[in-house]
Scaffold this motif. Sequence first.
Motif, PDB file in Angstrom:
ATOM      1  N   ASP A 133       1.306  -0.987   0.190  1.00  0.00           N
ATOM      2  CA  ASP A 133       0.139   0.573  -0.171  1.00  0.00           C
ATOM      3  C   ASP A 133       0.877   1.230  -0.174  1.00  0.00           C
ATOM      4  O   ASP A 133       2.066   1.331   1.477  1.00  0.00           O
ATOM      5  CB  ASP A 133      -0.372   0.336   1.261  1.00  0.00           C
ATOM      6  CG  ASP A 133      -1.240   1.517   1.691  1.00  0.00           C
ATOM      7  OD1 ASP A 133      -1.651   2.289   1.153  1.00  0.00           O
ATOM      8  OD2 ASP A 133      -0.785   1.594   3.062  1.00  0.00           O
ATOM      9  N   PRO A 188      -2.661  -3.657   6.396  1.00  0.00           N
ATOM     10  CA  PRO A 188      -1.553  -3.690   7.548  1.00  0.00           C
ATOM     11  C   PRO A 188      -0.344  -2.999   7.616  1.00  0.00           C
ATOM     12  O   PRO A 188       0.474  -3.342   6.705  1.00  0.00           O
ATOM     13  CB  PRO A 188      -1.980  -4.823   8.556  1.00  0.00           C
ATOM     14  CG  PRO A 188      -1.491  -5.575   6.754  1.00  0.00           C
ATOM     15  CD  PRO A 188      -2.105  -5.649   5.787  1.00  0.00           C
ATOM     16  N   GLY A 189       0.107  -2.081   8.562  1.00  0.00           N
ATOM     17  CA  GLY A 189       1.479  -1.791   9.005  1.00  0.00           C
ATOM     18  C   GLY A 189       2.092  -1.421  10.251  1.00  0.00           C
ATOM     19  O   GLY A 189       2.427  -2.457  10.178  1.00  0.00           O
ATOM     20  N   ARG A 190       1.783  -1.177  10.748  1.00  0.00           N
ATOM     21  CA  ARG A 190       1.643  -0.998  12.611  1.00  0.00           C
ATOM     22  C   ARG A 190       2.015  -2.834  12.820  1.00  0.00           C
ATOM     23  O   ARG A 190       2.265  -3.249  13.591  1.00  0.00           O
ATOM     24  CB  ARG A 190       1.138  -0.221  13.274  1.00  0.00           C
ATOM     25  CG  ARG A 190       1.776  -0.195  15.082  1.00  0.00           C
ATOM     26  CD  ARG A 190      -0.045   0.449  15.480  1.00  0.00           C
ATOM     27  NE  ARG A 190      -0.317   1.807  15.037  1.00  0.00           N
ATOM     28  CZ  ARG A 190       0.015   2.374  14.855  1.00  0.00           C
ATOM     29  NH1 ARG A 190       0.318   3.555  16.102  1.00  0.00           N
ATOM     30  NH2 ARG A 190      -1.016   3.570  14.660  1.00  0.00           N
ATOM     31  N   GLY A 235      -4.385  -0.469   9.935  1.00  0.00           N
ATOM     32  CA  GLY A 235      -5.151   0.127  11.472  1.00  0.00           C
ATOM     33  C   GLY A 235      -5.345  -1.601  12.431  1.00  0.00           C
ATOM     34  O   GLY A 235      -5.340  -0.418  13.432  1.00  0.00           O
TER      35      GLY A 235
HETATM   36  N1  LLP Z   1      -3.963   2.014   5.141  1.00  0.00           N
HETATM   37  C1  LLP Z   1      -3.752   3.496   5.082  1.00  0.00           C
HETATM   38  C2  LLP Z   1      -4.639   4.134   3.403  1.00  0.00           C
HETATM   39  C3  LLP Z   1      -3.848   4.358   5.508  1.00  0.00           C
HETATM   40  O1  LLP Z   1      -3.138   5.883   5.795  1.00  0.00           O
HETATM   41  C4  LLP Z   1      -2.515   3.564   6.303  1.00  0.00           C
HETATM   42  C5  LLP Z   1      -2.059   4.548   7.755  1.00  0.00           C
HETATM   43  C6  LLP Z   1      -2.692   2.732   6.972  1.00  0.00           C
HETATM   44  C7  LLP Z   1      -2.777   1.847   5.669  1.00  0.00           C
HETATM   45  C8  LLP Z   1      -1.328   1.627   7.957  1.00  0.00           C
HETATM   46  O2  LLP Z   1      -2.117   1.807   9.026  1.00  0.00           O
HETATM   47  P1  LLP Z   1      -1.895   1.396   9.978  1.00  0.00           P
HETATM   48  O3  LLP Z   1      -2.166  -0.772   9.894  1.00  0.00           O
HETATM   49  O4  LLP Z   1       0.402   1.278   9.945  1.00  0.00           O
HETATM   50  O5  LLP Z   1      -2.703   1.617  11.204  1.00  0.00           O
HETATM   51  N2  LLP Z   1       1.823   8.102  12.581  1.00  0.00           N
HETATM   52  C9  LLP Z   1       0.733   7.552  13.434  1.00  0.00           C
HETATM   53  C10 LLP Z   1      -0.591   6.373  11.975  1.00  0.00           C
HETATM   54  C11 LLP Z   1      -0.442   7.368  10.989  1.00  0.00           C
HETATM   55  C12 LLP Z   1      -1.389   6.125   9.622  1.00  0.00           C
HETATM   56  C13 LLP Z   1      -0.998   6.442   8.502  1.00  0.00           C
HETATM   57  N3  LLP Z   1      -1.608   6.157   7.726  1.00  0.00           N
HETATM   58  C14 LLP Z   1       1.665   6.487  14.307  1.00  0.00           C
HETATM   59  O6  LLP Z   1       2.904   7.094  13.630  1.00  0.00           O
HETATM   60  O7  LLP Z   1       0.473   5.845  14.520  1.00  0.00           O
END
Ligand code: LLP
Length: 411
Positions: free
Chosen positions: A79, A274-276, A239
Motif C-alpha cells: 500500500d 496492515p502497517g503497524r 489499522g
Molecule cells: N492504509 C492507509 C490508507 C493508511 O493511511 C494507513 C496509515 C495504513 C493503511 C496503515 O495503517 P496501520 O496498519 O499502520 O495502522 N503516524 C501515526 C499513524 C498514521 C497512520 C497513517 N495511515 C502513528 O505513529 O501512530
Amino acid sequence: MDNFIFKADSLYCEDVNIRDIAEKYGTPAYIYSKKTLEENINSYKNAFSKKDNLICFSVKSLSNLSILELLHRNGFGFDIVSGGELERVVSAGGDPKKTIFTGIAKSEEEILNGIKKNILSFNIESESEMYRIESIASKENKTVDVAIRFNPEVDSGGHEYIKTGRKKDKFGIFLDQIIRFVEHISTSKYLNLIGLSCHIGSQIVDLNDYKITAKYIKRLAEEIDKFGIKLEFLDLGGGLGISYSNLDTPTPKELADIIEQELEDRTEKIILEPGRSISGNAGILITKVEYIKDKYLIVDSGMNDLLRPALYQAKHDICNVEKNTAESSEWNIVGPICESSDVLAKDFKMSAKEGDILAIKTAGAYGHVMSSNYNTRRRPPEILVDKDQYKIIRKRESYDDLFKNEMEIED
Ligand code: LLP
C-alpha cells in the motif's frame, strides 16, 4: 510477543546482545528483529481460512528497502501513498501489480508513473482525482484499473490525529456520493472499476469498527453489482492496533474471521493494508543517557528520531538494556531538541545512570520513517538482527548527506 528479551541481565534482540550493537554502531539507532517481522508476516499469511486475499504492507509505517524486500519475498503486496513509495517498492524488487496507490493528493507525475508501472489500482479519493486519472489514461491510450476509497463515517482508531474514517476527515468519498462515481467510471473508456477500498484509522482495538465497515463495503458492492460490474477486490485497509504496554489487542486471525463472516457471500478477493501490526513490535530505538539533571534523564535521541511521543503523546515502554542495581526513580526522559515537547516519556519509573543505554520499545512502525534532521541532527542507522547475526540496513547519515543539496549563494 516480540524477540527483545532479557537473557541474564542484558537485553537481547534474538541472540544478539543490544550492547554489542550499541558499541559497534553507536546511539541512537533503530534495531529490528527479523524473526518478529516474520512472525507477524505469518500471522497475516495464516489469517484467512476461506477467502482469497492479498496483504498489502503499508510502506509508510517502515519503508527500509531491506524490510520491503523481506515482505515481497513473503508474497506481500504494498500500500503506497506517494511516488517515492512506489520507487521504493520497485527498488526493493516488489511487484507493482500487487501495489495499490492511496492518498488524497496524487500528482500528475505520480499518476503517470503509476500507470506506466502498471500498478494494481489507484484508490480514488475525489472527483477531481478521478477526472485527472482518466485524462492521463486517455493521453496514454490505456484503460486504468481503479478502486473507490469510501469514507464509511466510522469513528475509530487511537489518537485524534490518526482517525481517518469520519465525516470531518479529509479522506475518501462519502457513501451518498459513491454511485455517481460508479456511473461515471462504468461509461468511461479509460477507467476500469475493479475494487472498493477504505481505511478507517490506525491503532484500532475494537473489531466492531471493522465489522461495521465490512457491512458497508458489502452493501456498496451489492449496489455496484446492479451495474453489471464485476469487482476484483474489497479492501478493508490497515489499522489493526498493537500493544505498547499491556494492552490486549486483536490478532490478524480474529480480524480476518470477522471479515470472512461479514463477506461470506461475496466472491471478491479481500485486501488488507496492515502497517503497524507488522512493523511495530519488530523495532526498538536505542539511546544513551548523556546527563542526569534533577528529574531529567537527558538522552541522545529526541523527537527528531521518534516523533510519536511529542506528536500524539504516545506512550512507549522503555527499559534499561542492562538490569541495574541503581535505585529506581521517576524520570522525565527528554531529548536534545530545543523544544519543550521533546519528551520521550513523563514520570517514567526506571533505574538508570549516566552512560546507560535505554531501549524505547515498539518503535518499528512510524519510527524511522517519521524522523527528521531538525536541529541539524543526522538520522539514525537501522540494523536488522537475524538470530545471532546483525547487519546495517541503513547507515547513519553523515553531515555531508545533510548538506549535499544546499547551494552557496552566487556572487
Ligand atoms: N492504509 C492507509 C490508507 C493508511 O493511511 C494507513 C496509515 C495504513 C493503511 C496503515 O495503517 P496501520 O496498519 O499502520 O495502522 N503516524 C501515526 C499513524 C498514521 C497512520 C497513517 N495511515 C502513528 O505513529 O501512530
